[in-house]
Enzyme design. Structure first.
Site, mmCIF file in Angstrom:
data_model
loop_
_atom_site.group_PDB
_atom_site.id
_atom_site.type_symbol
_atom_site.label_atom_id
_atom_site.label_comp_id
_atom_site.label_asym_id
_atom_site.label_seq_id
_atom_site.Cartn_x
_atom_site.Cartn_y
_atom_site.Cartn_z
ATOM 1 C CE LYS A 1 -10.492 -3.868 -2.400
ATOM 2 N NZ LYS A 1 -10.095 -4.861 -1.386
ATOM 3 C CB SER B 1 -7.666 -0.237 -3.342
ATOM 4 O OG SER B 1 -7.267 0.171 -4.622
ATOM 5 C CD GLU C 1 -8.342 1.947 -9.311
ATOM 6 O OE1 GLU C 1 -9.430 2.104 -9.879
ATOM 7 O OE2 GLU C 1 -7.279 2.395 -9.762
ATOM 8 C CE1 TYR D 1 -10.853 -4.043 -6.076
ATOM 9 C CE2 TYR D 1 -9.942 -1.874 -6.529
ATOM 10 C CZ TYR D 1 -9.855 -3.095 -5.909
ATOM 11 O OH TYR D 1 -8.765 -3.385 -5.107
ATOM 12 C CG HIS E 1 0.942 -4.094 -3.952
ATOM 13 N ND1 HIS E 1 -0.046 -3.218 -3.540
ATOM 14 C CD2 HIS E 1 0.507 -5.323 -3.609
ATOM 15 C CE1 HIS E 1 -1.014 -3.891 -2.959
ATOM 16 N NE2 HIS E 1 -0.703 -5.179 -3.001
ATOM 17 N NE ARG F 1 -8.933 -0.253 -16.576
ATOM 18 C CZ ARG F 1 -8.173 -0.677 -15.607
ATOM 19 N NH1 ARG F 1 -8.197 -0.049 -14.447
ATOM 20 N NH2 ARG F 1 -7.394 -1.716 -15.752
HETATM 21 P P1 NAP Z 1 -5.806 -11.201 -6.440
HETATM 22 O O1 NAP Z 1 -4.489 -11.749 -6.893
HETATM 23 O O2 NAP Z 1 -6.865 -10.915 -7.439
HETATM 24 O O3 NAP Z 1 -6.388 -12.212 -5.345
HETATM 25 C C1 NAP Z 1 -7.710 -12.114 -4.875
HETATM 26 C C2 NAP Z 1 -7.989 -13.268 -3.932
HETATM 27 O O4 NAP Z 1 -9.343 -13.179 -3.470
HETATM 28 C C3 NAP Z 1 -7.841 -14.669 -4.554
HETATM 29 O O5 NAP Z 1 -7.220 -15.511 -3.632
HETATM 30 C C4 NAP Z 1 -9.311 -15.084 -4.758
HETATM 31 O O6 NAP Z 1 -9.505 -16.477 -4.743
HETATM 32 C C5 NAP Z 1 -9.935 -14.469 -3.519
HETATM 33 N N1 NAP Z 1 -11.403 -14.388 -3.587
HETATM 34 C C6 NAP Z 1 -12.136 -13.703 -4.477
HETATM 35 N N2 NAP Z 1 -13.427 -13.856 -4.212
HETATM 36 C C7 NAP Z 1 -13.532 -14.662 -3.118
HETATM 37 C C8 NAP Z 1 -14.620 -15.195 -2.363
HETATM 38 N N3 NAP Z 1 -15.883 -14.951 -2.677
HETATM 39 N N4 NAP Z 1 -14.345 -15.985 -1.277
HETATM 40 C C9 NAP Z 1 -13.060 -16.258 -0.945
HETATM 41 N N5 NAP Z 1 -12.002 -15.800 -1.639
HETATM 42 C C10 NAP Z 1 -12.236 -15.013 -2.707
HETATM 43 O O7 NAP Z 1 -5.575 -9.846 -5.616
HETATM 44 P P2 NAP Z 1 -4.225 -9.245 -4.970
HETATM 45 O O8 NAP Z 1 -3.536 -8.412 -5.988
HETATM 46 O O9 NAP Z 1 -3.503 -10.296 -4.240
HETATM 47 O O10 NAP Z 1 -4.852 -8.198 -3.939
HETATM 48 C C11 NAP Z 1 -5.176 -8.591 -2.601
HETATM 49 C C12 NAP Z 1 -6.183 -7.615 -2.026
HETATM 50 O O11 NAP Z 1 -5.621 -6.308 -2.007
HETATM 51 C C13 NAP Z 1 -7.479 -7.484 -2.808
HETATM 52 O O12 NAP Z 1 -8.501 -7.222 -1.870
HETATM 53 C C14 NAP Z 1 -7.270 -6.270 -3.688
HETATM 54 O O13 NAP Z 1 -8.499 -5.688 -4.018
HETATM 55 C C15 NAP Z 1 -6.447 -5.401 -2.749
HETATM 56 N N6 NAP Z 1 -5.506 -4.467 -3.352
HETATM 57 C C16 NAP Z 1 -4.615 -4.898 -4.271
HETATM 58 C C17 NAP Z 1 -3.686 -3.998 -4.784
HETATM 59 C C18 NAP Z 1 -2.645 -4.438 -5.772
HETATM 60 O O14 NAP Z 1 -2.037 -3.561 -6.400
HETATM 61 N N7 NAP Z 1 -2.377 -5.723 -5.908
HETATM 62 C C19 NAP Z 1 -3.683 -2.664 -4.339
HETATM 63 C C20 NAP Z 1 -4.612 -2.285 -3.374
HETATM 64 C C21 NAP Z 1 -5.522 -3.187 -2.874
HETATM 65 P P3 NAP Z 1 -9.528 -17.377 -6.109
HETATM 66 O O15 NAP Z 1 -8.091 -17.817 -6.297
HETATM 67 O O16 NAP Z 1 -10.451 -18.459 -5.743
HETATM 68 O O17 NAP Z 1 -10.012 -16.492 -7.216
HETATM 69 O O1 F7E Z 2 -4.356 -1.015 -14.709
HETATM 70 C C1 F7E Z 2 -4.072 0.961 -17.819
HETATM 71 C C2 F7E Z 2 -5.425 0.942 -17.129
HETATM 72 O O2 F7E Z 2 -5.421 -3.242 -14.396
HETATM 73 C C3 F7E Z 2 -3.428 0.023 -14.491
HETATM 74 C C4 F7E Z 2 -5.682 -3.655 -8.952
HETATM 75 O O3 F7E Z 2 -4.756 -4.439 -8.223
HETATM 76 O O4 F7E Z 2 -4.384 -1.673 -8.585
HETATM 77 C C5 F7E Z 2 -4.953 -2.478 -9.593
HETATM 78 O O5 F7E Z 2 -5.888 -1.737 -10.365
HETATM 79 C C6 F7E Z 2 -3.598 1.098 -15.540
HETATM 80 C C7 F7E Z 2 -5.050 1.548 -15.771
HETATM 81 O O6 F7E Z 2 -4.496 -1.963 -12.401
HETATM 82 C C8 F7E Z 2 -4.091 -1.775 -20.187
HETATM 83 O O7 F7E Z 2 -6.373 1.699 -17.878
HETATM 84 C C9 F7E Z 2 -3.559 0.323 -20.195
HETATM 85 O O8 F7E Z 2 -5.090 2.943 -15.852
HETATM 86 O O9 F7E Z 2 -2.940 -2.992 -13.969
HETATM 87 P P1 F7E Z 2 -4.297 -2.409 -13.899
HETATM 88 P P2 F7E Z 2 -5.497 -0.938 -11.682
HETATM 89 O O10 F7E Z 2 -6.744 -0.743 -12.436
HETATM 90 O O11 F7E Z 2 -4.704 0.275 -11.328
HETATM 91 C C10 F7E Z 2 -5.320 -1.119 -7.643
HETATM 92 C C11 F7E Z 2 -4.545 -0.322 -6.630
HETATM 93 C C12 F7E Z 2 -6.220 -2.137 -7.064
HETATM 94 O O12 F7E Z 2 -6.660 -2.011 -5.930
HETATM 95 C C13 F7E Z 2 -6.769 -3.160 -7.995
HETATM 96 O O13 F7E Z 2 -7.260 -4.292 -7.287
HETATM 97 O O14 F7E Z 2 -3.156 0.574 -16.799
HETATM 98 N N1 F7E Z 2 -3.971 0.006 -18.935
HETATM 99 N N2 F7E Z 2 -3.628 -0.764 -20.976
HETATM 100 C C14 F7E Z 2 -4.308 -1.291 -18.905
HETATM 101 N N3 F7E Z 2 -4.747 -2.060 -17.877
HETATM 102 C C15 F7E Z 2 -4.967 -3.376 -18.157
HETATM 103 N N4 F7E Z 2 -5.381 -4.172 -17.147
HETATM 104 N N5 F7E Z 2 -4.788 -3.901 -19.400
HETATM 105 C C16 F7E Z 2 -4.361 -3.144 -20.462
HETATM 106 O O15 F7E Z 2 -4.204 -3.635 -21.579
#
Ligand code: NAP
Ligand code: F7E
Length: 324
Positions: free
Chosen positions: A151, A123, A125, A147, A177, A276
């Protein structure tokens, strides 16, 4: 027929990746952890098309069994505790899933079949307090949340198993994304859902945290293709996947409210509760390596993404309102 095993298939990315792999004629297996209620909303449309295997990232033997019983060619490790604020309130659990879970899966591969190709969901992050802009595969990490720290562990254990055991193990450093399947607590979906609720008279205001925060937001459907491309290469390597554009939370809110004909300033209230303990202020990725080697590029622009998410929430909430 190629076989793939996806952890996190019930999540946003898992559901898009399953759609994508099925379109490539894969046999798709998805790991789901046991729960007293079914959480398959995002893969409801895939019932009968994917095979669900019960296992948990916290449980080594369940992972070994899952790999043994499915014998996949490719494993995509998308499961994680992925919501950054929860990583402060459940810091050790986040480490167990998001960090050590990766080692458990790599160990399962090593013990069952070391020819299985492995994708790790790293990520942006990990860049946290960014050391240079834009961020590339060579930018040093400085995570700002439990987190992000977890990662970084997942990232380096993947690199280490590749170098130690000659596994085809790669890390995709994906920037944010989003999509209509994004969880409701993430800021983009919170905004698209909130703007639509206000437009339909279902809510009066939307409370957000740091509006100045900047993210490089892309479309999840585009990003899962990059995951697959990484596992089709001759040599295992890590890649940054991003759009190369960054926008503030304020800009996202402005575009979303604008799309439903409202002025965001009248409805968005800043609430310090959503700030945060340590913030990642700005992320901007450089996807040049992915463009050159994978021939990957994002297809959906920032404005198209906002409109897609708002339109999907509009369709969903109008239906819900009509049923009332
Ligand atoms: P998400 O919607 O939060 O999905 C997370 C998945 O992990 C869910 O299917 C959840 O299952 C499963 N999970 C959590 N704990 C588990 C456990 N102990 N055993 C088995 N399954 C478990 O996340 P996402 O946005 O699709 O992201 C996918 C991956 O990419 C994650 O690793 C995230 O950290 C990483 N990532 C995401 C982004 C982004 O912007 N979306 C960017 C960079 C990296 P349940 O349905 O049971 O909760
Ligand atoms: O926050 C600000 C917050 O929670 C984005 C995960 O998929 O992407 C995700 O992490 C920004 C932050 O995503 C609110 O402070 C303002 O600066 O949508 P987010 P994230 O923290 O960037 C990365 C790449 C991952 O890997 C993670 O798994 O938005 N923000 N106001 C807020 N954020 C939230 N959630 N809620 C608010 O009300």
């Amino acid at each position: 027929m190629k076989k793939a095993l996806i952890t996190g298939i019930t999540g946003q990315d898992g559901s898009y990746l399953a759609d994508f792999l099925l379109s490539k004629k894969y046999k798709v297996y998805g790991i789901v952890r046991r729960s007293s209620t079914e959480k398959v909303e995002r893969i409801e449309h895939l019932r009968g098309k994917v095979t669900i295997v019960q296992a948990d990232l916290l449980d080594q033997f369940s992972l070994i069994d899952a790999v043994k019983s499915t014998r996949p060619h490719e494993i995509y490790n998308l499961a994680a505790q992925s919501f950054v604020p929860t990583s402060w309130t459940q810091a050790t659990l986040t480490g167990e899933f998001t960090a050590l879970g990766v080692t458990k899966l790599l160990e399962a591969i090593r013990h069952v079949d070391d020819k299985i190709r492995f994708y790790q969901a790293s990520s942006s992050e990990m860049f946290g307090l960014v050391q240079e802009t834009p961020q590339t595969e060579k930018t040093p990490f400085y995570p700002r949340s439990p987190y992000g720290v977890a990662k970084v562990y997942g990232h380096f254990i993947t690199v280490n198993y590749r170098e130690s055991y000659d596994l085809f193990a790669v890390s995709g450093i994906l920037f944010n994304h989003e999509s209509p399947r994004r969880g409701l607590e993430f800021v983009t979906r919170k905004i698209s859902d909130g703007a639509v609720r206000i437009a339909l008279g279902l809510a009066k205001e939307l409370r957000l945290g740091n509006l100045n925060s900047k993210r490089d937001w892309g479309y999840a459907g585009d990003y899962v293709e990059a995951m697959w491309l990484m596992l089709q290469q001759k040599r295992p390597q890590d890649f940054v996947i991003a759009t190369g554009e960054t926008h503030t939370v304020r800009e996202f809110a402005e575009a979303a409210f604008d799309h439903v004909g409202l002025n965001w300033k009248k409805f968005v209230k800043v609430d310090k509760k959503f700030y945060r303990p340590a913030e990642v202020n700005v992320l901007l990725g450089n996807p040049a390596k992915a463009k050159k080697v994978l021939r990957w590029k994002p297809r959906v622009s920032f404005n198209e993404l906002v409109r897609m998410m708002v339109d999907a929430d509009l369709a969903r909430l109008e239906k819900k309102k009509a049923r009332r």
